[in-house]
Enzyme design. Structure first.
Site: not given
Length: 691
Positions: A406-407
């Site tokens: 996840t960014d």
């Protein structure tokens, strides 16, 4: 006060505000190419589905249908290729009375010599051809009653050339039925279809009432006419000596329904017989629906097990066994490709329904029965969709399982970051840790009571380091929607039910508005002859959470939507409950929107979660291409998690808000509207994101 976050620029797109083409398989404006084949294809599928339903009715039901009603059918010749109106064509309608003067665009041809019209308000209705004309032409006088409707059997004793109206325009009348309206008074607007007149009741509503139920207001109150009198003359079958005179259910009788699945167990009262071996039932909630006789039983009887939702399918020749497998499973995520007004919408299967159809709960919360031919699994094959929707949520025990892929994190606020005016313990530390790890964060809330600038102030007061451009509220979403649809260019105003957040966001884009907190102490004049005057330059009603909602605001909104042509109805969110304090849940904006929907019958345009507007705006503004590396974190299944799943995001539910662990895991009943919605991960609080 802190500077507000970025406003939507006049020519900037706000992402997908509409969920796709009105014709399955077509993009954008392809419906306006003039090729009528796709429109007739959708219509043909619908007709085929209806024909299949009729073919499965038993002989007795067909006899009753023939005895009750005689309908003439307008047939189109197979050589007819030219449409009277083209998809995409701008038109104005001259009737029925409640819609006269409204403008919109042609979606495509519909049944019974009519066209599906999408009005500027966003609603779609089938309008008889006789009431439609090109918007560039001068508005014509409403077409004669006989033009749009199939010819009916002539009532005995009435000359076909009769020119004299039974009731004069403006005449004061009283209605003696149907039962739900008996005793009401109003004024005649004009003649309408099927030997009826449009009556404007003293409440302001307009309904078409059959002539047999109307009498002059100065005459003595008549005994209500039997239902058989009010129906069109019936064709007597040859050898009809055994004619059935007794109705299976009597007007006013208390009944329980055992189906379709979405209505099973509900109780109400019989209004009267309806088409297709069914009865109109007024449920205790106030809604009226036509229910098939097979699903109705007297309320005094024991509630039977729900009847099979659909007749057994016709077995193809040579088939050895009956098909037991459902094409779609309850809870499965699906997309519908028709009818035209619903094409592209997504929702979850409730269960099978009559006539080779399924009951679908759309993301807006509404439930409709959709023919199987119009249903497909959301995002791919039925198998992949079902597995992705029904897979059990995993409790996050190793943070890297989520963080490594996840960014960007999108956080809901109420129930995730704070409860009421109290920050959830540990949250400031979590947000600092995520920033140190290089994660981008946005805060997307359905609460419309504050603008982005207002929420920036709340974050700061709670000791949270959040920038204004990271905040997206549903009040902002409402303004963004109106800006993208070029509402400002109409020169009209917005009537606001809500608090100051909506008004502040409208001010930023230069759209004038009235209502909101200025109307919190207003009371309408409900004395003799009392009426509420409205601003006729209102072009949209925006409904957000309003702790000072009152009857004045509800009446003002319904008058705007019902009486001002093209007036839009926009909802910031449909949340059932909210967190005003950390002690308990409080009724949410769904109750405010429901009040306006209830008195207008109009579905709102939803701009908050789970609608895609805010994620589309974020993705476009920040150039985000890979949504699979975005995680939506929230406490609600029907808004936050549905928002994530509908828009291709990872999802994580936190148990610090409205959803409990037993409910999530199926050990306690699910709240209505959350059936079949599962996150990928869940946590007690987002403190579990850091070791």
């Amino acid at each position: 006060m802190a500077a507000p976050g970025p406003s939507v620029q006049p020519n900037q797109q706000v992402g997908k505000l509409h969920s796709g083409s009105l014709m399955h398989g077509k993009k954008g404006t392809s419906a306006a190419t003039g090729n009528s084949s796709s429109g007739f294809a959708v219509g043909a599928v619908a007709v085929a589905a209806l024909a299949a339903q009729a073919s499965r009715r038993d002989v007795a039901a067909k006899k009753r249908l023939t005895k009750r009603f005689a309908c003439a059918v307008l047939e189109k010749t197979t050589s007819e290729e030219e449409l009277l109106f083209q998809p995409g064509q701008r038109i104005v309608v001259t009737g029925p009375p409640a819609m006269a003067g409204k403008q919109g665009s042609v979606v495509g041809p519909a049944l019974n010599d009519s066209f599906a019209i999408r009005f500027d308000s966003g609603s779609t209705f089938n309008i008889p051809t006789g009431f439609i004309q090109d918007s560039s032409a001068r508005v014509a006088v409403s077409a004669p009653v006989s033009t749009p409707a199939p010819s009916l059997v002539q009532p005995r004793g009435k000359a076909s050339g009769e020119d004299e109206l039974e009731f004069a325009i403006g005449q004061r009348v009283m209605v003696t039925g149907p039962p739900a309206m008996a005793g009401k008074q109003g004024s005649v607007v004009k003649p309408a279809l099927n030997d009826s007149f449009a009556i404007q009741f003293d409440s302001g509503s307009i309904f078409n009432i059959h002539t047999s139920f109307i009498q002059d207001a100065s005459a003595p109150v008549a005994t209500p006419v039997p239902m058989s009198t009010a129906a069109p003359a019936c064709v007597q079958s040859s050898g009809g000596a055994d004619a059935e005179d007794e109705l299976e259910f009597q007007p006013g009788q208390r009944v329980t329904v055992s189906g379709p699945p979405a209505m099973a167990g509900k109780q109400g009262s019989i209004v009267g017989p309806a088409l297709g071996d069914s009865f109109a039932i007024r449920f205790d909630s106030g809604s009226v629906f036509n229910i098939s006789t097979g699903f109705i039983q007297d309320a005094a009887a024991a509630v039977a097990a729900p009847a099979p939702a659909a007749p057994a399918r016709v077995q193809s020749s040579g088939a050895a066994a009956q098909e037991d497998e459902l094409e779609f499973q309850p809870g499965q995520r699906v997309t519908v490709s028709g009818p035209p007004a619903m094409a592209g919408k997504e929702g979850s299967i409730v269960g099978p329904a009559l006539g080779e159809s399924f009951a679908i709960r759309f993301d807006s919360g509404s439930i409709f029965n959709i023919p199987t031919a119009f249903i497909q699994a959301a995002g791919g094959s039925p198998e992949s969709s079902a597995s992705s929707t029904s897979a059990p949520a995993r409790k996050l025990t190793v943070p890297s399982q989520l963080l490594d892929g996840t960014d960007i994190f999108i956080f809901d606020c109420d129930g995730v970051i704070w409860r009421g005016d109290s920050v959830i313990p540990g949250i400031p530390h979590v947000l600092d840790k995520l920033r140190q790890a290089g994660k981008t964060m946005f805060f997307v809330t359905n609460n419309s009571t504050k603008s982005r600038a207002g929420y920036k102030g709340k974050f700061t007061s709670l000791g949270l380091n959040v920038q204004a451009e990271e905040i997206f509220s549903s009040s902002f979403a409402a303004a963004a929607y109106l800006e993208q649809t070029k509402f400002k260019q109409t020169g009209k105003k917005v009537y606001v039910i809500g608090e100051k957040g909506i008004g502040e966001e409208l001010d930023l884009i230069g759209v004038p508005w009235v209502g909101a907190e200025a109307d919190m102490n207003q009371k309408p004049n409900m004395g003799s002859g009392g009426r509420l005057e409205i601003d006729h330059n209102v072009g949209a009603v925006v409904v957000g959470f309003d702790r000072n909602i009152n009857y004045y605001k509800i009446q003002y909104a319904q008058l705007c939507i019902n009486e001002l042509p093209g007036c839009q109805f926009v909802a910031t969110n449909l949340d059932r409950v909210t967190h005003l304090t950390d002690a308990q849940e409080w009724a949410g904006n769904g109750s405010m929107v429901g009040a306006i929907k209830g008195c207008t019958g109009v579905e709102p345009t939803l701009v908050g979660k789970p609608a895609p507007l805010m994620i589309d705006y974020i993705a476009e503004k920040y150039g985000i291409k890979d949504r699979s590396r975005i995680c939506m974190v929230g406490d609600r299944l029907d808004t936050d998690i549905a928002f994530g799943r509908n828009n291709g995001l990872k999802t994580c539910l936190t148990l610090s808000g409205v959803t409990s662990e037993p409910e999530l895991l199926g050990k306690a009943p699910r709240k209505a509207g959350t059936e079949g919605i599962q996150p990928e991960f869940y946590v007690d609080t987002i403190n579990d994101f850091v070791a």
